[in-house]
Scaffold this motif. Structure first.
Motif, PDB file in Angstrom:
ATOM      1  N   SER A 186       0.798  -1.368   0.063  1.00 54.41           N
ATOM      2  CA  SER A 186       0.075  -0.234   0.252  1.00 54.41           C
ATOM      3  C   SER A 186       1.181   1.158  -0.164  1.00 54.41           C
ATOM      4  O   SER A 186       1.893   1.073   0.102  1.00 54.41           O
ATOM      5  CB  SER A 186      -0.925  -0.006   1.345  1.00 54.41           C
TER       6      SER A 186
ATOM      7  N   ASP B 104      -1.782   2.678  -3.775  1.00 54.65           N
ATOM      8  CA  ASP B 104      -3.181   2.544  -3.306  1.00 54.65           C
ATOM      9  C   ASP B 104      -2.869   2.648  -2.311  1.00 54.65           C
ATOM     10  O   ASP B 104      -2.499   2.089  -0.963  1.00 54.65           O
ATOM     11  CB  ASP B 104      -4.010   1.452  -4.005  1.00 54.65           C
ATOM     12  N   ASP B 105      -4.102   3.429  -1.576  1.00 55.38           N
ATOM     13  CA  ASP B 105      -3.433   3.115  -0.189  1.00 55.38           C
ATOM     14  C   ASP B 105      -4.645   1.979   0.526  1.00 55.38           C
ATOM     15  O   ASP B 105      -5.227   1.324  -0.286  1.00 55.38           O
ATOM     16  CB  ASP B 105      -4.867   4.636   0.347  1.00 55.38           C
TER      17      ASP B 105
ATOM     18  N   GLN C  90      -8.133   1.475  -0.049  1.00 58.05           N
ATOM     19  CA  GLN C  90      -8.320   0.875  -1.832  1.00 58.05           C
ATOM     20  C   GLN C  90      -7.821  -0.203  -2.052  1.00 58.05           C
ATOM     21  O   GLN C  90      -8.707  -1.015  -3.275  1.00 58.05           O
ATOM     22  CB  GLN C  90      -7.485   1.912  -2.315  1.00 58.05           C
TER      23      GLN C  90
ATOM     24  N   ARG D 150     -10.389  -2.531  -1.373  1.00 58.15           N
ATOM     25  CA  ARG D 150     -11.989  -2.214  -2.455  1.00 58.15           C
ATOM     26  C   ARG D 150     -11.256  -3.108  -3.898  1.00 58.15           C
ATOM     27  O   ARG D 150     -12.121  -4.264  -4.653  1.00 58.15           O
ATOM     28  CB  ARG D 150     -12.429  -1.478  -3.064  1.00 58.15           C
ATOM     29  N   LYS D 151      -9.812  -3.161  -4.160  1.00 53.98           N
ATOM     30  CA  LYS D 151      -9.606  -3.711  -5.429  1.00 53.98           C
ATOM     31  C   LYS D 151      -9.332  -5.122  -5.216  1.00 53.98           C
ATOM     32  O   LYS D 151      -9.728  -6.403  -5.707  1.00 53.98           O
ATOM     33  CB  LYS D 151      -8.734  -3.182  -5.742  1.00 53.98           C
TER      34      LYS D 151
END
Ligand code: AMP
Ligand code: FE
Ligand code: FE
Ligand code: ZN
Length: 269
Positions: A12, A19-20, A23, A26-27
């Motif tokens: 991350s 991406d945080d 995120q 969610r991915k």
């Protein structure tokens, strides 16, 4: 039936991913993963209460993870830690020290760059677990090089003109720190080592597991590592080493493990 798949290696923006952590989760959902371990370099900052709340609502199981930067005879050796106790005071003290080592090494790299008339203000390298990828991105932004890859080739890769080694702990120390926090120590991406005496010496350590399934590597390349795992009774792990836009050719979920491996790593030892 829904096949359980967990990607056990991704980064991350708490280290060098783009991406945080939320995120990333969610991915992971979009990639239809049911389990995830975020393995940032030398930091566990991704593991916030918000992360666990979101994971619960997305029905994704989280395994605590970290990728420790160690060094053996001048060569970087990455060791993954899984299933450690997030509240371990010894682990937070150790990771704080790792961040201090990183800052000292970043300063040494910046000095070498300054000797070549490339000036980067240390304060511009803000954030958690800053390292060579962040310096590379800055060199691109300032037009010194055309790409991250070129920054590594010209200045930052192991042995290049601004490479700084010798700041890291030994693999044995990394293994001990992970175990002290109740975790399991896994040799990351053994595929990166050339066959030879260095690899032999690295494999002589008593790991709990080895990352046989890695990134976009094809099946044939997994076989030697699977054999070693079987001989030694090591846990076979796997993950993509997803970094987001920093390494766009790697997709989250490119490599994964099933539920029994996930459970074996999650059990506090
Ligand atoms: P550091 O932890 O500061 O030594 O940086 C290590 C990270 O730099 C690795 O995890 C990769 O993400 C990246 N990296 C290392 N070598 C290269 C390379 N040759 N090209 C691009 N990225 C690299
Ligand atoms: Fe990285
Ligand atoms: Fe690595
Ligand atoms: Zn990694």
């Amino acid at each position: 039936m829904n096949l359980f798949r967990a990607d056990l290696h991704c980064h991350s923006n708490c280290s060098d991913g783009s991406d945080d952590p939320l995120q990333l989760l969610r991915k992971a959902k979009v990639a239809m993963l049911q389990g995830l371990s975020i393995t940032d370099h030398d930091t566990i900052a991704a593991y916030t209460p918000e992360l666990f709340v979101l994971a619960e609502s997305l029905s994704i199981r989280i395994l605590t993870g970290v990728e420790i930067s160690s060094e053996y005879e001048g060569a970087p050796v990455h060791i993954l830690g899984y299933g450690y106790d997030l509240a371990s005071p010894a682990l937070s003290t150790f990771l704080k020290e790792m961040q201090e080592r990183r800052s000292a090494r970043n300063r040494a790299i910046l000095k070498k760059l300054a000797d070549r008339n490339i000036h980067i203000d240390e304060e511009l390298l803000q954030g958690n677990s800053v390292g060579r990828p962040h310096i590379a991105a800055f060199l691109v932004k300032k037009g010194h090089v055309g790409s991250i890859q070129e920054a590594f080739e010209r200045y930052l890769k192991d042995g290049a003109s601004c490479w700084v080694s010798g700041f890291r702990l030994t693999p044995q120390e990394a293994i001990e720190q992970i175990r002290k926090a109740g975790g399991k120590a896994v040799l990351a991406h053994p595929h990166v080592y050339k066959k030879g005496s260095l690899l032999k010496k690295i494999l002589a350590h008593h790991f709990d597991g080895i990352e046989c399934y890695y990134s976009n590597k094809n099946k044939a390349l997994e076989l030697p590592w699977l054999k070693i795992a079987e001989e030694r009774g090591w846990i076979v792990t796997g993950g993509s080493d997803y970094h987001g836009s920093i390494k766009p050719h790697i997709c989250l979920g490119a490599s994964w493990v099933g539920e029994s491996t996930f459970n074996a790593l999650a059990a506090l030892s």
